[in-house]
Design a protein around this motif. Structure first.
Motif, PDB file in Angstrom:
ATOM      1  N   ARG A 130      10.754   6.820 -11.247  1.00 33.80           N
ATOM      2  CA  ARG A 130      10.577   8.165 -10.661  1.00 33.80           C
ATOM      3  C   ARG A 130      11.551   8.534  -9.562  1.00 33.80           C
ATOM      4  NH1 ARG A 130       4.321   7.814 -11.094  1.00 33.80           N
ATOM      5  NH2 ARG A 130       4.214   7.986 -13.349  1.00 33.80           N
ATOM      6  N   ARG A 131      12.354   7.633  -9.099  1.00 29.77           N
ATOM      7  CA  ARG A 131      13.310   7.890  -8.009  1.00 29.77           C
ATOM      8  C   ARG A 131      12.706   8.698  -6.869  1.00 29.77           C
ATOM      9  NH1 ARG A 131      17.787   9.811 -11.746  1.00 29.77           N
ATOM     10  NH2 ARG A 131      18.227   7.970 -12.990  1.00 29.77           N
ATOM     11  N   PRO A 132      11.691   8.146  -6.225  1.00 29.30           N
ATOM     12  CA  PRO A 132      11.072   8.899  -5.136  1.00 29.30           C
ATOM     13  C   PRO A 132      11.965   8.920  -3.892  1.00 29.30           C
ATOM     14  CG  PRO A 132      10.134   6.704  -5.274  1.00 29.30           C
ATOM     15  CD  PRO A 132      11.127   6.799  -6.384  1.00 29.30           C
ATOM     16  N   ARG A 133      11.717   9.880  -3.002  1.00 26.12           N
ATOM     17  CA  ARG A 133      12.425   9.908  -1.719  1.00 26.12           C
ATOM     18  C   ARG A 133      11.991   8.723  -0.882  1.00 26.12           C
ATOM     19  NH1 ARG A 133      12.254  15.893   0.231  1.00 26.12           N
ATOM     20  NH2 ARG A 133      13.739  16.793  -1.241  1.00 26.12           N
ATOM     21  N   ARG A 134      12.866   8.365   0.091  1.00 27.45           N
ATOM     22  CA  ARG A 134      12.627   7.193   0.905  1.00 27.45           C
ATOM     23  C   ARG A 134      11.276   7.201   1.601  1.00 27.45           C
ATOM     24  NH1 ARG A 134      16.441   4.123   5.161  1.00 27.45           N
ATOM     25  NH2 ARG A 134      14.518   3.572   6.187  1.00 27.45           N
ATOM     26  N   GLN A 135      10.962   8.317   2.225  1.00 25.85           N
ATOM     27  CA  GLN A 135       9.705   8.389   2.978  1.00 25.85           C
ATOM     28  C   GLN A 135       8.490   8.268   2.063  1.00 25.85           C
ATOM     29  OE1 GLN A 135       9.618  11.899   5.333  1.00 25.85           O
ATOM     30  NE2 GLN A 135      10.069  10.742   7.201  1.00 25.85           N
ATOM     31  N   GLU A 136       8.595   8.927   0.930  1.00 26.46           N
ATOM     32  CA  GLU A 136       7.525   8.898  -0.056  1.00 26.46           C
ATOM     33  C   GLU A 136       7.320   7.458  -0.546  1.00 26.46           C
ATOM     34  OE1 GLU A 136       5.281  10.567  -1.392  1.00 26.46           O
ATOM     35  OE2 GLU A 136       4.957   9.738  -3.397  1.00 26.46           O
ATOM     36  N   LEU A 137       8.450   6.766  -0.775  1.00 27.24           N
ATOM     37  CA  LEU A 137       8.396   5.386  -1.237  1.00 27.24           C
ATOM     38  C   LEU A 137       7.738   4.485  -0.184  1.00 27.24           C
ATOM     39  CD1 LEU A 137       9.364   3.712  -3.695  1.00 27.24           C
ATOM     40  CD2 LEU A 137      11.384   3.119  -2.358  1.00 27.24           C
ATOM     41  N   GLN A 138       8.152   4.646   1.056  1.00 27.71           N
ATOM     42  CA  GLN A 138       7.571   3.868   2.166  1.00 27.71           C
ATOM     43  C   GLN A 138       6.054   4.045   2.211  1.00 27.71           C
ATOM     44  OE1 GLN A 138       8.884   2.146   4.786  1.00 27.71           O
ATOM     45  NE2 GLN A 138      11.098   2.515   4.666  1.00 27.71           N
ATOM     46  N   ARG A 139       5.651   5.298   2.126  1.00 29.87           N
ATOM     47  CA  ARG A 139       4.236   5.629   2.227  1.00 29.87           C
ATOM     48  C   ARG A 139       3.458   4.988   1.074  1.00 29.87           C
ATOM     49  NH1 ARG A 139       0.813   8.681   0.134  1.00 29.87           N
ATOM     50  NH2 ARG A 139       2.231   9.719  -1.305  1.00 29.87           N
ATOM     51  N   ARG A 140       4.014   5.145  -0.093  1.00 34.22           N
ATOM     52  CA  ARG A 140       3.334   4.666  -1.303  1.00 34.22           C
ATOM     53  C   ARG A 140       3.213   3.130  -1.316  1.00 34.22           C
ATOM     54  NH1 ARG A 140      -0.110   5.545  -4.812  1.00 34.22           N
ATOM     55  NH2 ARG A 140       0.358   4.965  -6.943  1.00 34.22           N
ATOM     56  N   VAL A 141       4.284   2.441  -0.950  1.00 33.61           N
ATOM     57  CA  VAL A 141       4.254   0.972  -0.947  1.00 33.61           C
ATOM     58  C   VAL A 141       3.242   0.460   0.088  1.00 33.61           C
ATOM     59  CG1 VAL A 141       5.577  -1.147  -0.496  1.00 33.61           C
ATOM     60  CG2 VAL A 141       6.599   0.698  -1.843  1.00 33.61           C
ATOM     61  N   ARG A 142       3.243   1.065   1.270  1.00 33.93           N
ATOM     62  CA  ARG A 142       2.284   0.640   2.304  1.00 33.93           C
ATOM     63  C   ARG A 142       0.846   0.879   1.837  1.00 33.93           C
ATOM     64  NH1 ARG A 142       4.562  -0.191   7.424  1.00 33.93           N
ATOM     65  NH2 ARG A 142       2.528   0.029   8.400  1.00 33.93           N
ATOM     66  N   GLU A 143       0.647   2.025   1.214  1.00 36.86           N
ATOM     67  CA  GLU A 143      -0.691   2.380   0.744  1.00 36.86           C
ATOM     68  C   GLU A 143      -1.196   1.360  -0.291  1.00 36.86           C
ATOM     69  OE1 GLU A 143      -2.230   6.659  -0.744  1.00 36.86           O
ATOM     70  OE2 GLU A 143      -0.933   5.637  -2.136  1.00 36.86           O
ATOM     71  N   ILE A 144      -0.341   1.037  -1.261  1.00 41.77           N
ATOM     72  CA  ILE A 144      -0.732   0.078  -2.299  1.00 41.77           C
ATOM     73  C   ILE A 144      -0.926  -1.316  -1.699  1.00 41.77           C
ATOM     74  CG2 ILE A 144       0.130  -1.145  -4.354  1.00 41.77           C
ATOM     75  CD1 ILE A 144      -0.876   1.536  -5.102  1.00 41.77           C
ATOM     76  N   ALA A 145      -0.037  -1.688  -0.780  1.00 45.84           N
ATOM     77  CA  ALA A 145      -0.153  -3.009  -0.148  1.00 45.84           C
ATOM     78  C   ALA A 145      -1.515  -3.142   0.522  1.00 45.84           C
ATOM     79  CB  ALA A 145       0.969  -3.213   0.863  1.00 45.84           C
ATOM     80  N   GLU A 146      -1.916  -2.112   1.239  1.00 47.47           N
ATOM     81  CA  GLU A 146      -3.220  -2.156   1.909  1.00 47.47           C
ATOM     82  C   GLU A 146      -4.360  -2.232   0.901  1.00 47.47           C
ATOM     83  OE1 GLU A 146      -3.926   0.728   5.060  1.00 47.47           O
ATOM     84  OE2 GLU A 146      -1.868   0.362   5.743  1.00 47.47           O
ATOM     85  N   LYS A 147      -4.223  -1.472  -0.148  1.00 46.37           N
ATOM     86  CA  LYS A 147      -5.262  -1.447  -1.176  1.00 46.37           C
ATOM     87  C   LYS A 147      -5.518  -2.826  -1.775  1.00 46.37           C
ATOM     88  CE  LYS A 147      -5.258   2.784  -3.618  1.00 46.37           C
ATOM     89  NZ  LYS A 147      -6.273   3.453  -2.827  1.00 46.37           N
TER      90      LYS A 147
END
Ligand SMILES: Nc1ncnc2c1ncn2[C@@H]1O[C@H](COP(=O)(O)OP(=O)(O)OP(=O)(O)O)[C@@H](O)[C@H]1O
Ligand SMILES: [Mg+2]
Length: 345
Positions: A130-147
């Motif tokens: 999906r080639r997400p933007r950097r900030q979006e990617l940061q947010r998403r990875v942190r969110e999944i990591a916490e999950k």
């Protein structure tokens, strides 16, 4: 509502020489319902991983289809919705649907690149699709990591600094980052210590409830799957030989191979008078398959009929499929249903 996935007559042949090949997966048909956990069990080499890899498009099937219906069709019968053949997708269509069906592997260490940070490992499937933007990617990875129970402050570390259970959490996060509907979990907890295994199984269950995931859960060991499966498919030499709801399969198996697998499951009650029913002989080489019923060369109950005629997979009891000529008459032994508190791993 139609099934989420309909695996239809999938066969995968591997060649052994220029002229010869054998079916590692042989005409397998299964459905996976929305929110369901379907386990596939069987001894080493029976074709479980090959089936999983075909479904996620890791390798190409020789023939067959995997019909995928992402939306559901609100009451139409199977086949009438917007089903697509996942195995036939190419190019852009494949790229857009591939994120929906993801895989978790047995040994996260060998599937996680040791030179990549955990952040990059988890982010990779999303970057690739999906080639997400950097900030979006940061947010998403942190969110999944916490999950999945990883500390987001550890994301800059490398996989070797994590324990086995944590590495499996990294593998799960990587599978979840694209927002899949189906997870093929190939021996996802088999290599873990018993206490860690229970944690990861509970995590998978929680994630399923929260995200509405469907699991195809692959394991060689029946004791792992009882607690988390809605249904269980038993595989032998590339074929499904029994398919039933978990309680039915465990309490009253309808195939002698399943009876043998169940007799090897450790029981909590030491007084339980159960002998282990070891199938006679070795698993035949997949390249040298017996005539008739594939299990006949090891089956205690086999007759002349079994050595000549292949039994089809058909209903032996209400919703309970078996590929045994004597499925309805053999008094096969299961293991008694255990209270939920003790059946948890
Ligand atoms: N790439 C390949 N080329 C040739 N044969 C293969 C290949 N991959 C698997 N096989 C063979 O196909 C059969 C099924 O293998 P598969 O790995 O699917 O079994 P499995 O049920 O996952 O076993 P395990 O429990 O050991 O993981 C085996 O006989 C295996 O040797
Ligand atoms: Mg395997």
């Amino acid at each position: 509502m139609s099934a989420l996935l309909r695996i239809e007559h999938v066969t995968k042949e591997f060649s052994i020489s220029r002229t010869e090949s054998f079916p590692a997966v042989d005409d397998v048909s299964l459905t996976l319902e929305r929110g369901e956990t379907l386990s596939v069990v069987g001894e080493s080499g029976c074709g479980k991983s090959t089936l999983g890899r075909v479904i996620v498009r890791g390798i190409d099937a020789t023939s067959g289809a995997v019909m995928y219906n992402p939306e559901g069709d609100g009451g139409h019968s199977a086949g009438s919705g917007r089903e697509i053949d996942f195995l036939a997708l190419k190019g852009r269509a494949l790229r857009s649907y591939r994120p929906d069906i993801q895989m978790i592997f047995q040994d996260p260490m060998s599937s996680l690149d040791p030179r990549m940070t955990v952040f990059d490992i988890i982010a990779e499937p999303l970057r690739a699709t999906r080639r997400p933007r950097r900030q979006e990617l940061q947010r998403r990875v942190r969110e999944i990591a916490e999950k999945v129970g990883l500390d987001p402050s550890h994301l800059r570390r490398y996989p070797h600094s994590f324990s086995g259970g944590q590495r499996q959490r990294i593998g799960i996060a990587r599978a979840l980052i694209t927002g899949p509907k189906v997870i093929v979990a190939d021996e996802a907890v088999s290599a873990l210590d018993v206490s860690i295994r229970a944690q990861i199984i509970n995590l998978l269950k929680d994630l399923q409830d929260e995200l509405g995931l469907s699991y195809l859960f692959i394991a060689h060991d029946l004791s792992i799957v009882e607690y988390l499966s809605d249904r269980v498919a038993v595989m032998y030499l590339g074929r499904i030989v029994e398919l039933a709801e978990t309680a039915s399969l465990f309490s009253r198996p309808r195939h002698p191979y399943t009876e043998a697998l169940l007799s090897a499951v450790p029981q909590p009650d030491p007084d339980a008078s159960r002998e282990r029913i070891v199938p006679t002989g070795e698993v035949p080489s997949p390249t040298d398959r017996p005539e008739g019923c594939l299990f006949s060369s090891r089956c205690h109950y086999a007759t002349e009929l079994c050595r000549i005629t292949t039994p089809p997979l058909q209903e032996a009891a209400d919703g309970h499929l078996s590929a045994c000529h004597y499925a309805e008459e053999l008094p096969l032994r299961g293991i008694a249903g255990q209270p939920a508190a003790t059946s948890a791993p």
